[in-house]
Design an enzyme around this catalytic site. Structure first.
Site, short mmCIF file in Angstrom:
data_model
loop_
_atom_site.label_atom_id
_atom_site.label_comp_id
_atom_site.label_asym_id
_atom_site.label_seq_id
_atom_site.Cartn_x
_atom_site.Cartn_y
_atom_site.Cartn_z
N ASP A 225 0.83 -1.21 0.00
CA ASP A 225 0.00 0.00 0.00
C ASP A 225 0.86 1.26 0.00
OD1 ASP A 225 -2.31 1.51 0.15
OD2 ASP A 225 -3.04 0.62 2.01
N ASP B 95 -10.72 2.04 -3.08
CA ASP B 95 -11.23 1.85 -1.72
C ASP B 95 -12.74 1.93 -1.69
OD1 ASP B 95 -8.94 1.35 -0.39
OD2 ASP B 95 -8.66 3.37 0.41
C1 DGJ Z 1 -5.74 1.97 2.03
C2 DGJ Z 1 -6.15 0.74 1.28
O1 DGJ Z 1 -6.64 1.06 0.03
C3 DGJ Z 1 -7.17 -0.02 2.10
O2 DGJ Z 1 -7.62 -1.13 1.39
C4 DGJ Z 1 -6.54 -0.43 3.40
O3 DGJ Z 1 -5.50 -1.33 3.15
C5 DGJ Z 1 -6.04 0.80 4.12
N1 DGJ Z 1 -5.19 1.59 3.30
C6 DGJ Z 1 -5.29 0.41 5.37
O4 DGJ Z 1 -4.74 1.47 6.00
#
Ligand code: DGJ
Length: 731
Positions: free
Chosen positions: A479, A549
């Protein structure tokens, strides 16, 4: 096919089965663009070339008043010697001048295959017979600057890959101020511009608008390819549609700041270029030094956007993504992020994993919060050791328990970041991007590690590798949750400070190369607050990306449709989440959520224990169904049928290579009273075959299904958020 050089008129003809791209060397050494489009079989291209004297168009050779660089269609234009349009490159010399004059001196090379790009992700060949590469060498005699333009043409795809290499063969230092990856001067301007814009949780929205006179651009200045603009754009002939007309598409294989520049000039010609964003960028070239630009993938389609996308999809699935997962069916996963956020312990995780295993899920992914003392987003990035308060028995123990439940175990990291509240930051406060004497802007309470530094890169590799070695981990979600500010490095001299952002990306690629090579058995998925770095650069290292997300099924229709313009479904992480949806508070049917997520790389993002027994049974059926269709979804050909950007309905179909099998999805967002009769027309089928259609259990000809269409079962659709999935099998 391949590349033919005709020395009698100094032309290069780059050709695939259905496409031609023609370059001509024009005296005294300029590289002119003659043509890009449908395959030409003639070999005399003199009719394509025209120049004539124009007012206010200066002449680099006073003896030739017809020749001005301002009117010559070019392959890689510079600045300062008669071209007033936007240049592809600019170099500052030690005497302060920014003018160079690149000329071709008869040096070029044509060879089979495609060489690797130094330190950068790139498309590749598995056998040299798949492609041919041309290098054209240009030089500025005054300074010793040498520029090599590279072109690769694939035999079986209507694709050209371009990049540029700069070499300082002089005795003085020079600074690159601009170094795009390619330029094309189209001879006309009758195009629409299509691009993918967006925001966090609203990525890759389609926009189509006419080109206008003057400059138009798409770019990122955020240090990442970004949610806001994907490094993709296309020029469409005015009459081009999903299935008809000429389309020229461009995608930069790069994950940092980029610029796509399009200029329509006074004579209605269109200059197009793309590359590293020159904004806040310079690169110092010492004598003997060189600089390699990222490559750009250029796709031509004579049959509209659908064919353009399928070309990108085939190329990226087979000649961009790499590693043992490239051709493997990807596991159905469950991720605990939306199920628990930071609030979990070993028992909670085991409960989710156990139910997931019972319902047929193959991989459990432990998301953010397993390390340091991270109970929210305020701390601990950089402290990559297990949080013993949450997981007292450690990661290895948890991973093994999950394995015993029949699932593989995956783990989330955010290795490029550091929290000010972390052991790492307290020990190394200069390891983040910063400018001495200035405050450090935080975003999500975090700072960006300065990957332009070798010591930081080595530490990141070691921290991630230690964890990966410590437990049976077979998947990593990588990430990255903020953009760059106060871009500066404590280790670079003043004249190299503006190299920081690009050095960061180069070293990120090196880190990824090192880690993914050391752990070839691990499937990597990239993520940047969802789809903030959904680009071909990262797909080279990590063959799938968390698309957004936003897991709401309705919002996902647009996100996934937009993403499909360039990126194949197998690269697109796509999960069923709980309702009301956490991002938009909408309640959609479990069936529709399943169908939307099944249209990509499928998984779940909720606590399955909170579902009632009926819902759990439905989930079990969804998983079993996805396993039956996943080879079609992940490796079939994708056809868009109806666009969510144009109305209430969306539809698409995945068809097997031999067209004997297909799976089609239809989505209707809002219900309509007393709707009109409707048919859905499929694409990509064989018009000579008959297909059995489930669930209707009818048999229809491919010709009928594509030309007349299937009657929509209106009686089966009642209420908002409806979806239908058909399976088609040739009988
Ligand atoms: C952003 C990601 O896109 C989410 O899926 C998740 O992993 C969060 N970060 C966790 O902080």
């Amino acid at each position: 096919m391949g590349i033919v050089f005709d020395s009698s008129n100094n032309t290069f003809h780059l050709q695939s089965e259905r496409m031609s791209y023609i370059i001509q060397m024009v005296k005294p050494g300029y590289v002119a663009h003659l043509y890009w489009g449908k395959r030409l079989n003639s070999s005399n291209f003199s009719a394509l070339f025209q120049i004539r004297e124009r007012a206010f168009a200066p002449n680099p050779e006073p003896s030739n008043p017809d020749l001005s660089l301002d009117t010559l269609p070019q392959e890689y234009p510079g600045y300062g010697n008669s071209d007033f349009r936007v240049p592809s490159f600019q170099v500052q010399l030690e005497n302060g001048s920014t003018v160079v004059d690149l000329r071709y001196d008869g040096l070029h090379e044509i060879s089979k295959g495609k060489p690797k790009l130094d330190g950068l992700p790139a498309t590749y060949v598995e056998d040299d017979s798949e492609a041919t590469t041309l290098h054209i060498q240009l030089a500025d005699v005054v300074t010793g600057l040498t520029v090599i333009l590279s072109y690769t043409v694939y035999e079986n795809e209507d694709v050209i890959i371009r990049s540029v290499r700069f070499r300082n063969e002089g005795v003085e230092r020079m600074k690159l101020l601009r170094a795009l990856s390619f330029n094309i001067d189209f001879h006309d301007a009758g195009y629409d511009l299509l691009h993918l814009h967006g925001s966090w949780a609203r990525e890759r929205q389609l926009e189509r608008r006419p080109l206008l006179t003057g400059m138009q651009s798409i770019e990122s200045r955020r240090g990442a390819s970004s949610h806001q603009h994907n490094p993709f754009f296309a020029l469409l002939k005015k009459d081009a549609t999903e299935d008809y007309g000429e389309v020229y598409a461009f995608n930069l294989v790069y994950s940092g700041n980029f610029l796509a520049q399009i200029e329509v000039d006074q004579f209605q010609t269109t200059r197009v270029g793309m590359g590293i964003n020159p904004f806040d960028f310079t690169w110092l070239l010492e004598p003997g030094g060189s600089f390699q630009t990222p490559e750009a993938v250029m796709v031509f389609s004579a049959e509209g956007l659908g064919s353009m996308s399928r070309t990108f999809h085939r190329l990226y699935r087979s000649r961009l993504c790499r590693g043992r997962f490239r051709d493997q069916l990807r596991p159905v996963l469950i991720n605990n992020w939306e199920a628990t956020y930071f609030d979990f312990n070993g028992e909670k995780i085991e409960r989710i994993a156990r139910t997931a295993g019972e319902l047929g899920i193959e991989l459990f992914v432990l998301d953010d919060g397993w390390f340091g003392k991270r109970n929210d987003d305020q701390s601990s990035l950089g402290d990559w050791f297990v949080n013993r308060e949450k997981l007292p028995l450690g990661l290895k123990d948890l991973a093994e328990r999950v394995q015993k439940m029949g699932l593989q175990f995956g783990l989330w990291f955010e290795p490029e970041m550091v929290s000010p509240d972390s052991e790492l930051y307290r020990q190394h406060p200069d390891w983040c991007l910063h400018i001495p004497g200035r405050s450090r802007s935080t975003s999500r309470n975090q700072l960006v590690l300065d990957l332009s530094r070798e010591d930081v890169c080595q530490a990141v590799i070691a921290m991630v590798s230690d964890i990966l070695k410590s437990a049976p981990i077979t998947y990593v979600k990588w990430d990255m949750n903020r953009h760059m500010t106060e871009i500066g490095s404590a280790q670079l001299p003043p004249e190299r400070q503006r190299e920081t952002a690009h050095r960061y990306i180069l070293n990120l690629y090196r880190i990824l190369d090192t880690i993914t090579s050391a752990f070839p058995h691990i499937l990597f998925e990239s993520c940047s607050g969802g789809g903030g770095r959904f680009d071909p650069g990262l797909l080279y290292y990590m063959p799938q990306t968390w698309a957004s997300d936003n897991t709401d099924a309705v919002a996902r229709l647009k996100i996934q449709y937009g993403t499909s313009m360039v990126y194949p479904a197998v690269t697109m992480g796509s999960h069923v989440s709980a309702v009301p949806n956490h991002q938009v508070q909408r309640t959609t049917s479990l069936e529709m959520r399943g169908h939307v997520a099944s249209s990509g790389n499928f998984g779940y993002e909720l606590d399955l224990n909170k579902l009632n027994p009926n819902e759990q049974e439905q989930v079990q059926q969804q998983i079993a169904f996805y396993k039956e269709i996943r080879s079609l979804i992940q490796f079939g050909d994708f056809y868009r049928l109806q666009s969510p950007f144009e109305g209430n309905e969306t539809a698409w179909i995945f068809v097997s290579k031999d067209a004997t099998e297909a799976v089609a999805f239809y989505f209707r967002v809002l219900a309509e009273a007393n709707p009109s009769w409707q048919k859905i027309r499929f694409k990509g089928l064989n018009d000579k075959l008959n297909y059995q259609i489930l669930p209707e259990n009818k048999v229809c000809g491919g010709d009928l299904l594509m030309n007349a269409g299937l009657n929509m079962p209106l009686e089966k659709m009642s209420g908002d958020f409806q979806s239908i999935c058909w399976r088609l099998k040739a009988v």
